[in-house]
Every structure is written in structure tokens, then in C-alpha cells.
Design an enzyme around this catalytic site. Structure first.
Site, PDB file in Angstrom:
ATOM      1  N   LYS A  21      22.936  96.696  27.506  1.00 10.49           N
ATOM      2  CA  LYS A  21      21.997  97.615  26.869  1.00 10.49           C
ATOM      3  C   LYS A  21      20.721  96.896  26.438  1.00 10.49           C
ATOM      4  O   LYS A  21      19.609  97.364  26.717  1.00 10.49           O
ATOM      5  CB  LYS A  21      22.675  98.285  25.662  1.00 10.49           C
ATOM      6  N   ARG A  26      14.872  95.973  27.558  1.00 13.32           N
ATOM      7  CA  ARG A  26      13.773  95.024  27.741  1.00 13.32           C
ATOM      8  C   ARG A  26      13.174  95.125  29.139  1.00 13.32           C
ATOM      9  O   ARG A  26      11.967  94.968  29.324  1.00 13.32           O
ATOM     10  CB  ARG A  26      14.265  93.609  27.424  1.00 13.32           C
ATOM     11  N   ARG A 119      17.224 104.324   9.034  1.00 14.62           N
ATOM     12  CA  ARG A 119      17.216 102.872   9.220  1.00 14.62           C
ATOM     13  C   ARG A 119      15.864 102.270   8.872  1.00 14.62           C
ATOM     14  O   ARG A 119      14.824 102.884   9.095  1.00 14.62           O
ATOM     15  CB  ARG A 119      17.614 102.549  10.667  1.00 14.62           C
ATOM     16  N   ASP A 316      27.329  93.280  16.572  1.00 12.31           N
ATOM     17  CA  ASP A 316      27.705  94.570  17.168  1.00 12.31           C
ATOM     18  C   ASP A 316      29.201  94.635  17.490  1.00 12.31           C
ATOM     19  O   ASP A 316      29.715  95.710  17.822  1.00 12.31           O
ATOM     20  CB  ASP A 316      26.907  94.815  18.455  1.00 12.31           C
ATOM     21  N   LYS A 343      23.067  99.782  10.328  1.00 10.38           N
ATOM     22  CA  LYS A 343      23.201  99.981  11.781  1.00 10.38           C
ATOM     23  C   LYS A 343      23.253 101.493  12.045  1.00 10.38           C
ATOM     24  O   LYS A 343      22.824 102.278  11.216  1.00 10.38           O
ATOM     25  CB  LYS A 343      24.439  99.251  12.297  1.00 10.38           C
ATOM     26  N   ARG A 347      28.132 100.692   8.782  1.00 12.82           N
ATOM     27  CA  ARG A 347      29.355 100.285   9.501  1.00 12.82           C
ATOM     28  C   ARG A 347      30.398  99.643   8.614  1.00 12.82           C
ATOM     29  O   ARG A 347      31.558  99.560   9.022  1.00 12.82           O
ATOM     30  CB  ARG A 347      29.018  99.354  10.665  1.00 12.82           C
ATOM     31  N   ARG A 388      29.791 102.728  18.430  1.00 14.36           N
ATOM     32  CA  ARG A 388      30.667 101.551  18.457  1.00 14.36           C
ATOM     33  C   ARG A 388      31.938 101.781  17.629  1.00 14.36           C
ATOM     34  O   ARG A 388      33.005 101.267  17.972  1.00 14.36           O
ATOM     35  CB  ARG A 388      29.927 100.303  17.994  1.00 14.36           C
TER      36      ARG A 388
HETATM   37  C1  S3P Z   1      19.553  94.482  19.433  1.00  9.58           C
HETATM   38  C2  S3P Z   1      19.568  93.644  18.357  1.00  9.58           C
HETATM   39  C3  S3P Z   1      20.572  93.711  17.293  1.00  9.58           C
HETATM   40  C4  S3P Z   1      21.732  94.627  17.647  1.00  9.58           C
HETATM   41  C5  S3P Z   1      21.296  95.874  18.312  1.00  9.58           C
HETATM   42  C6  S3P Z   1      20.523  95.568  19.585  1.00  9.58           C
HETATM   43  C7  S3P Z   1      18.527  94.255  20.467  1.00  9.58           C
HETATM   44  O1  S3P Z   1      19.951  94.138  16.115  1.00  9.58           O
HETATM   45  O2  S3P Z   1      22.508  94.902  16.511  1.00  9.58           O
HETATM   46  O3  S3P Z   1      22.416  96.677  18.639  1.00  9.58           O
HETATM   47  O4  S3P Z   1      18.654  94.782  21.594  1.00  9.58           O
HETATM   48  O5  S3P Z   1      17.575  93.530  20.182  1.00  9.58           O
HETATM   49  P1  S3P Z   1      19.048  93.142  15.226  1.00  9.58           P
HETATM   50  O6  S3P Z   1      17.634  93.484  15.453  1.00  9.58           O
HETATM   51  O7  S3P Z   1      19.481  93.380  13.829  1.00  9.58           O
HETATM   52  O8  S3P Z   1      19.317  91.736  15.683  1.00  9.58           O
END
Ligand code: S3P
Length: 429
Positions: A21, A26, A119, A316, A343, A347, A388
């Protein structure tokens, strides 16, 4: 609302997890800015990543998606979206886009679902302002976020907590600024953005700091050059089955073509410390990302203490770990993970409630949880829309005595649309 009913069964078989993902997001978001056509094979077609595709299209960037292959026709200048960019449940989409849109000659409003609106966005809004961005969030902290793109200047950012989304947003904004934009994190978070930018010809530097922190920088102005990449399987999606199989005596699982980037695989270290038998084979780099095969044989695990710099490398996977811990002998304590509270759901609360609902002795800590393992009786779980948690407790059903019902299991489609199918395939009765 979909209800997933899972009967006890042994985990056995070969899993080929869906595309990663984080890397899929990206590929489309950075590809949208690149010169040329970025191609990503095994692109994850899930709700979250399709939000990124939709937003980028709304910004005037042509994207084709066919048979798991993504083609992004990058543009140096994006166009006015003319509508609100709806990121749905996806924190990665909104935070990375905040950085990218800040340097574009457009105005955009980014919004999402009820979970996303709870968030914190100030963690990207404030540092982007230090780079000269014109960006506002509701009450200074939440989505919707309004960005008026303009000229950016480089900055050195010291993040109070490790976050790959924040780091990525700032490095991506740094592509438009003249000079080095540097992000210092107290512990290493996932480094997919740095790897991808490097592969796309952008000057990127990373170095570990004394005391466990890391520093990453990009030198702008720089425009990424399109690449072709093969997206590895998502370790986080595999993790539900890996943790479940590791904890279940008699289970046997092979996971093929899975991403094994060390900034993501903290779960394997913890499972091994719990006594698990997990082996890695065929480890190699595919398009700049470590990829390989995992072999898991289940056995009785024991409880473990988890905290510190390991947390960002398994953040995660804590719902999956909690399920393994529920079956392990003795106490598992997770600390330094207050980030879990912001999150897709809180969680810490959602996981502890779900554990109790299936008969496990568990309690919340302000920054983690305590799980007293032994057995999983079974029962009905409400994951509160958190993909999740839903998937972790789907697997808990296999490990339980009486079975588990997951109410609202459709949220799994946020990251793993075929989760239920794999659950059936891997459950040998
Ligand atoms: C992610 C970074 C993580 C992760 C999220 C995906 C990402 O969060 O928990 O599910 O793709 O950059 P953080 O920004 O807190 O590291």
C-alpha cells in the site's frame, strides 16, 4: 454491513499478498510529478490507493490502471481540481498530497471520511508553513485542509515523533524548494519515499544519527524521472496470516513475493523473540526494495515486551501481534505506541475491546496495552471501521475455540480487498 463469520481452522498454504500500500501510493503520487510515464506493476487496487489515483486525476494528471499495472503520465504543473479532493480513509493520500500540492500553482481542498477527519493534520501543516506554504486546517489541526500552492523555501525539520507520512510530505515539498530540505526523526520510520526518489534520480541523502535517530534530505529543485517498478507484496497485509500462523501449533505458511524492507519488518523480530519459527528465503532487491519469501511454522509462543525504536517498524502490525499474543503463554506488554490512538481508529482502545470480546484478558495503557495470553475463546467483534482490526480478528477466528464474528468486515477493502478469499484458502479444516 457485512459480517465475517470465521470458524476455527488450521492455517496452511501459500499466500501471495496484494501489492504494498505505501509503495503503491508513492508510485502514483510521485509519478504524477515525474517527467515521463511511471509504470508500477502489481499496483494495489484497494480503496486507499484508488483515492490517490482519483485525486491525482482530479489535479489533471492522466492515470491508466489496467490488470494491476498503473501508468502515470507525470506533469510538472498540475491543474485546479475544481472539486474537493476526497481522500476517503487514507492518511497517506492527504498528508503526502499536502506536501506535493504546496508547490503547485493550484488551490485545493482535501477532505476525507469521519475517521480521517479525527486524525491530526497539524503535524504536516505546521512544518509546511515553515517552508512558506499557504495551508490551513480546520481548527488548525484537522481535515478539511485548504492548500494554496506557491513558492517554497527549504528547511530543516526536527520531528517530535517518527512519521513516514510527515517525513514524506516534507521531502516531497522539498522537491520544489531551492537547496536541501532535511527531516530528522527520533527513530527510523519506513523509507519508501527516499528509496523511490533516489531511483527516480533525485538527490537524496539519508544517514543514521547517534542515539537511534535518522536524517533524510533532498536537494531541490528536482523533478523525479519516471521509472518502471514492480511493487512487492504488502508485508502489513501478510502480517495477519504470518502472526496467526506463527502462534498456532501445527500451522504452516509460505508467503511469496513479500516486501521485507527492514523499516517494516519489526514484527518478525518480535515473533522470533516470542519463540516463533520464521525463516526468510530468496531475499533480493526488486526495484530498490528488499523482497523475498517467508516460511512460518506454528508453535506455542510466549509473551514479550515491545517498545522503543522498534515501534515505528511494526506500528501497523500491532493488531496482528495482539492476536498472536492472545494465544501466547504469559503476558505481552506494548509501550511507547501512543501513536496508535490516532490511526484509522484509536487502535489501543479498539484492539483491547476486541480482545476482551473474544475472551482475552487485556487492558489499555496510555501508550500501549497489556495482553495476558493463553487462549482465544471467540465471540463478536466490532472493529469500528478499522481495516487492520477487522483483519486481525478475522484471523483470530481461526485460532479461537468457538469462532469469531467480525461485524462491518467490508472495511478490509481499504487495504486488502481479497482478504476474505485468502482467509478461506488458507484455512484447512
Ligand atoms: C504510512 C506510514 C505510517 C503507517 C501508515 C502508512 C505511509 O504512518 O502507519 O499506515 O505510507 O507512509 P506514520 O506516518 O505515522 O509513520
Amino acid at each position: 454491513m457485512a459480517v465475517l463469520q470465521v470458524q476455527p481452522a488450521r492455517l496452511r498454504g501459500r499466500l501471495r499478498p496484494p501489492g504494498d500500500k505505501s509503495i503503491s501510493h508513492r508510485a502514483v503520487l510521485v509519478g504524477a510529478l515525474a517527467s515521463g510515464v511511471t509504470v508500477a506493476r502489481n499496483f494495489l487496487e484497494a480503496e486507499d490507493t484508488l483515492r490517490s489515483v482519483d485525486c491525482v486525476r482530479a489535479l489533471g494528471v492522466p492515470v491508466e490502471l489496467e490488470g494491476g499495472t498503473l501508468r502515470v503520465h507525470g506533469r510538472s504543473r498540475w491543474s485546479e481540481p475544481g472539486r474537493v479532493l476526497d481522500v476517503g480513509n487514507s492518511g497517506t493520500t492527504i498528508r503526502l498530497l499536502c506536501g506535493l500540492v504546496s508547490g503547485q500553482p493550484v488551490e485545493a481542498v482535501l477532505d476525507g471520511d469521519a475517521s480521517l477527519r479525527r486524525r491530526p493534520m497539524d503535524r504536516v501543516v505546521e512544518p509546511l508553513r515553515r517552508m512558506g506554504a499557504d495551508i490551513q486546517a480546520r481548527d488548525g489541526r484537522f481535515a478539511p485542509v485548504r492548500v494554496r500552492g506557491g513558492t517554497l523555501r527549504p528547511a530543516r525539520h526536527e520531528l517530535p515523533l517518527a512519521s513516514a507520512q510527515v517525513k514524506s510530505a516534507l521531502l516531497l515539498a522539498g522537491l520544489y524548494a531551492e537547496g536541501w530540505t532535511v527531516v530528522v526523526e527520533p527513530a527510523a520510520s519506513r523509507d519508501h519515499t527516499e528509496r523511490l526518489l533516489g531511483a527516480m534520480g533525485v538527490p537524496v541523502e539519508t544517514r543514521p544519527l547517534e542515539g537511534g535517530g535518522v536524517e533524510a534530505g533532498v536537494e531541490g529543485p528536482a523533478r523525479p524521472e519516471a521509472v518502471e517498478l514492480q511493487v512487492p507484496g504488502d508485508f502489513s497485509s501478510a502480517a495477519f496470516f504470518v502472526a496467526g500462523a506463527a502462534a498456532q501449533a501445527g500451522a504452516e505458511l509460505v508467503v511469496e513475493h513479500v516486501g521485507l524492507n527492514a523499516t517494516r519488518t519489526g514484527l518478525l523480530e518480535v515473533l522470533r523473540e516470542m519463540g516463533a519459527e520464521v525463516r526468510v528465503e530468496d531475499l533480493r532487491e526488486v526495484a530498490g526494495e528488499p523482497t523475498g519469501t517467508l516460511l512460518v511454522r506454528g508453535r506455542q509462543l510466549r509473551g514479550v515486551q515491545v517498545g522503543g525504536a522498534l515501534i515505528p517498524r511494526l506500528i501497523d502490525e500491532i493488531p496482528a501481534l495482539a492476536v498472536a499474543a492472545a494465544l501466547a503463554e504469559g503476558e505481552t506488554v506494548v509501550r511507547d505506541a501512543a501513536e496508535l490512538r490516532v490511526k484509522e481508529s484509536d487502535r489501543i482502545r479498539t484492539v483491547v475491546r476486541a480482545l476482551r470480546a473474544v475472551g482475552v484478558d487485556a487492558e489499555e495503557l496510555p501508550d500501549g496495552m497489556v495482553i495476558r495470553g493463553g487462549k482465544i475463546r471467540g465471540g463478536e467483534v466490532d472493529p469500528e471501521g478499522d481495516h487492520r482490526v477487522a483483519m486481525a480478528f478475522g484471523v483470530a477466528g481461526l485460532l479461537s475455540r468457538d469462532g469469531v464474528r467480525v461485524v462491518g468486515s467490508e472495511c478490509a477493502a481499504v487495504s486488502f480487498p481479497r482478504f476474505e478469499r485468502w482467509l478461506r484458502v488458507l484455512a484447512a479444516r
